[in-house]
Design a protein around this motif. Sequence first.
Motif, PDB file in Angstrom:
ATOM      1  N   ASN A 190       0.842  -1.193   0.000  1.00  0.00           N
ATOM      2  CA  ASN A 190       0.000   0.000   0.000  1.00  0.00           C
ATOM      3  C   ASN A 190       0.885   1.252   0.000  1.00  0.00           C
ATOM      4  N   GLU A 191       0.996   1.895  -1.136  1.00  0.00           N
ATOM      5  CA  GLU A 191       1.761   3.130  -1.209  1.00  0.00           C
ATOM      6  C   GLU A 191       1.050   4.225  -0.414  1.00  0.00           C
ATOM      7  N   LEU A 192       1.828   5.017   0.336  1.00  0.00           N
ATOM      8  CA  LEU A 192       1.253   6.076   1.154  1.00  0.00           C
ATOM      9  C   LEU A 192       1.883   7.420   0.836  1.00  0.00           C
ATOM     10  N   HIS A 193       1.096   8.483   1.061  1.00  0.00           N
ATOM     11  CA  HIS A 193       1.568   9.862   0.942  1.00  0.00           C
ATOM     12  C   HIS A 193       1.054  10.592   2.179  1.00  0.00           C
ATOM     13  N   LEU A 194       1.935  10.726   3.174  1.00  0.00           N
ATOM     14  CA  LEU A 194       1.529  11.243   4.479  1.00  0.00           C
ATOM     15  C   LEU A 194       1.824  12.726   4.606  1.00  0.00           C
ATOM     16  N   SER A 195       0.819  13.494   5.037  1.00  0.00           N
ATOM     17  CA  SER A 195       1.029  14.904   5.351  1.00  0.00           C
ATOM     18  C   SER A 195       1.705  15.024   6.715  1.00  0.00           C
TER      19      SER A 195
END
Length: 207
Positions: free
Chosen positions: A39-44
């Motif tokens: 699961n690729e993530l893009h976290l703020s």
Amino acid sequence: MEQTANFDKKPTSLRYYQDGVPCVDLAHWRLSINGLVRNELHLSYEDILALPQTEESRRMVCVCNWSIRRPWKGVLLADVIRLVGVEQPEALYLRQISIGTPEKGVYEATIPLGQALDHSALLIHSVDNGPLPPEQGFPLRLFDFALYGYKNVKGLQTLEITDRYELGEWEERAGYSLDGTIRPKKYWMVDLAKFGVARRPGEIKDL
């Protein structure tokens, strides 16, 4: 968290950052975790602050033979790796990529992922009761405290899970070791204002 003793006497060894630090807009900055993940993530920044937090007093060591123990706050790398899902992390590597600057480009370093997890590596956003200052890697820095500082990338933009273990461009230019494990030797302990001797390779826990 307590304030670091003698911090004003810390050397400034900023070979990469000496020509300017990244200009970061937190409203748009994201930490991307990709590569060999489920699961690729893009976290703020807010996403990271919402994860389980840990505060630890641990000693970082610079390859130029000084060290400082500071109170760090952040997120366990292990928690983020669980979120993205990685099979057999002990057989893989973690490539860190910085935000970069026009003057210096990006900084990259790759470390063994399983080793970093075993060492309780942290994704650090705060130190000494406040956000990481620019010279320490705002907004986020990875730290495996068993490795010299150059292996722990400042101003993180991307964590890539990979099966390749190789030097980054700036590491190669500087003649740094791919391994980066802290060596048993004498270091100037800034916070203690004296020399101390690391008796074994890896993280210095007894000083």
